[in-house]
Design a protein around this motif. Structure first.
Motif, PDB file in Angstrom:
ATOM      1  N   GLY A   1     -16.460  21.584 -11.910  1.00 36.65           N
ATOM      2  CA  GLY A   1     -17.549  20.778 -12.473  1.00 36.65           C
ATOM      3  C   GLY A   1     -18.791  20.814 -11.612  1.00 36.65           C
ATOM      4  N   MET A   2     -18.602  20.827 -10.286  1.00 35.14           N
ATOM      5  CA  MET A   2     -19.759  20.922  -9.378  1.00 35.14           C
ATOM      6  C   MET A   2     -20.450  22.270  -9.523  1.00 35.14           C
ATOM      7  SD  MET A   2     -18.894  19.190  -5.739  1.00 35.14           S
ATOM      8  CE  MET A   2     -17.491  18.095  -5.658  1.00 35.14           C
ATOM      9  N   LEU A   3     -19.663  23.326  -9.699  1.00 32.40           N
ATOM     10  CA  LEU A   3     -20.256  24.668  -9.784  1.00 32.40           C
ATOM     11  C   LEU A   3     -20.889  24.938 -11.144  1.00 32.40           C
ATOM     12  CD1 LEU A   3     -17.574  26.791  -7.894  1.00 32.40           C
ATOM     13  CD2 LEU A   3     -19.705  25.782  -7.030  1.00 32.40           C
ATOM     14  N   ARG A   4     -20.455  24.220 -12.163  1.00 32.74           N
ATOM     15  CA  ARG A   4     -20.982  24.446 -13.511  1.00 32.74           C
ATOM     16  C   ARG A   4     -22.020  23.406 -13.917  1.00 32.74           C
ATOM     17  NH1 ARG A   4     -15.601  25.831 -13.432  1.00 32.74           N
ATOM     18  NH2 ARG A   4     -15.218  27.997 -13.987  1.00 32.74           N
ATOM     19  N   GLY A   5     -22.363  22.503 -12.984  1.00 30.85           N
ATOM     20  CA  GLY A   5     -23.403  21.529 -13.253  1.00 30.85           C
ATOM     21  C   GLY A   5     -22.963  20.306 -14.039  1.00 30.85           C
TER      22      GLY A   5
ATOM     23  N   LYS B   1     -18.273  17.204  -0.245  1.00 25.51           N
ATOM     24  CA  LYS B   1     -17.172  16.887  -1.158  1.00 25.51           C
ATOM     25  C   LYS B   1     -16.499  18.157  -1.671  1.00 25.51           C
ATOM     26  CE  LYS B   1     -18.519  12.344  -2.749  1.00 25.51           C
ATOM     27  NZ  LYS B   1     -18.829  11.484  -3.880  1.00 25.51           N
ATOM     28  N   PHE B   2     -17.288  19.204  -1.901  1.00 24.24           N
ATOM     29  CA  PHE B   2     -16.698  20.459  -2.353  1.00 24.24           C
ATOM     30  C   PHE B   2     -15.763  21.009  -1.275  1.00 24.24           C
ATOM     31  CE2 PHE B   2     -16.068  24.831  -3.289  1.00 24.24           C
ATOM     32  CZ  PHE B   2     -16.059  24.900  -4.680  1.00 24.24           C
TER      33      PHE B   2
ATOM     34  N   LYS C   1      -8.223  20.155   0.066  1.00 23.77           N
ATOM     35  CA  LYS C   1      -7.194  19.418  -0.671  1.00 23.77           C
ATOM     36  C   LYS C   1      -6.463  20.349  -1.637  1.00 23.77           C
ATOM     37  CE  LYS C   1      -6.607  15.510  -3.831  1.00 23.77           C
ATOM     38  NZ  LYS C   1      -7.314  14.462  -4.589  1.00 23.77           N
ATOM     39  N   LEU C   2      -7.220  21.153  -2.375  1.00 24.31           N
ATOM     40  CA  LEU C   2      -6.618  22.081  -3.335  1.00 24.31           C
ATOM     41  C   LEU C   2      -5.731  23.094  -2.631  1.00 24.31           C
ATOM     42  CD1 LEU C   2      -6.426  22.884  -6.312  1.00 24.31           C
ATOM     43  CD2 LEU C   2      -8.414  24.367  -5.953  1.00 24.31           C
ATOM     44  N   ASP C   3      -6.181  23.588  -1.481  1.00 26.70           N
ATOM     45  CA  ASP C   3      -5.372  24.543  -0.724  1.00 26.70           C
ATOM     46  C   ASP C   3      -4.055  23.904  -0.282  1.00 26.70           C
ATOM     47  OD1 ASP C   3      -4.864  27.057   0.625  1.00 26.70           O
ATOM     48  OD2 ASP C   3      -5.349  26.019   2.498  1.00 26.70           O
TER      49      ASP C   3
ATOM     50  N   THR D   1     -16.076  27.899   2.304  1.00 31.35           N
ATOM     51  CA  THR D   1     -16.787  26.634   2.557  1.00 31.35           C
ATOM     52  C   THR D   1     -17.200  26.493   4.020  1.00 31.35           C
ATOM     53  OG1 THR D   1     -14.773  25.333   3.012  1.00 31.35           O
ATOM     54  CG2 THR D   1     -15.530  25.449   0.709  1.00 31.35           C
ATOM     55  N   ARG D   2     -16.837  27.445   4.841  1.00 38.49           N
ATOM     56  CA  ARG D   2     -17.182  27.354   6.270  1.00 38.49           C
ATOM     57  C   ARG D   2     -18.589  27.857   6.566  1.00 38.49           C
ATOM     58  NH1 ARG D   2     -11.274  28.885   7.331  1.00 38.49           N
ATOM     59  NH2 ARG D   2     -10.371  26.810   7.592  1.00 38.49           N
ATOM     60  N   THR D   3     -19.196  28.547   5.614  1.00 38.00           N
ATOM     61  CA  THR D   3     -20.567  29.033   5.786  1.00 38.00           C
ATOM     62  C   THR D   3     -21.517  27.943   5.298  1.00 38.00           C
ATOM     63  OG1 THR D   3     -19.812  31.286   5.364  1.00 38.00           O
ATOM     64  CG2 THR D   3     -22.179  30.881   5.194  1.00 38.00           C
TER      65      THR D   3
END
Length: 151
Positions: free
Chosen positions: A49-53, A61-62, A68-70, A120-122
């Motif tokens: 949802g965050m990536l699709r607006g 949060k992402f 969490k998902l991992d 997400t580390r970048t």
């Protein structure tokens, strides 16, 4: 007399509600994996949802959601017994008939969720840089569902 009738009605409605839930023991392997998959779905939907607006993008949060998902991606497999368990499962019989393939797809999901965490580390996070890793996660979910889940 009216109070007894009201109590009986409340108890009956509660019993019917519980029966409608399918009566899956939350501590059974089926109940445990259903709960994990539900958390995975909600987490994945939030990230997508965050990536699709649909939801405002929040990098922190992402990243938190990706971790969490991992973690969740490693959990459900231990709750699939060697033989099919009783209960209203969405799993096809092939889960137990083709366990090597099932576990291979599980490892693929674990791999792509780890890639998402790496992405997400970048910093600072940009939705465009996260789209491809998230697409891989969604494709891994879909691949397993296509082969092993009754829709």
């Amino acid at each position: 007399m009216t109070m007894t009738y009201k109590r009986l009605t409340v108890i009956l409605l509660a019993a019917l509600s519980l029966a409608a839930c399918g009566g899956v023991d939350p501590n059974s392997p089926l109940g445990m994996r259903k709960a994990i998959f539900k958390h995975m779905l909600h987490t994945s939907e939030d990230l997508g949802g965050m990536l699709r607006g649909r939801v405002p993008f929040d990098g922190a949060k992402f990243a938190e959601g990706a971790v969490k998902l991992d973690g969740l991606a490693h959990e459900p497999w231990q709750h699939f017994p060697q033989a099919k368990d009783a209960g209203d499962s969405s799993a096809r019989p092939e889960v137990w008939e083709k366990q090597a393939r099932f576990h291979d797809l599980a490892r693929q999901l674990e791999g792509v969720t780890a890639e998402l965490v790496d992405a997400t580390r970048t910093q600072p996070l940009q939705p465009a840089q996260l789209k491809a890793p998230m697409d891989k996660v969604e494709a891994a979910c879909k691949a397993c569902h296509s082969e092993f889940r009754n829709h």
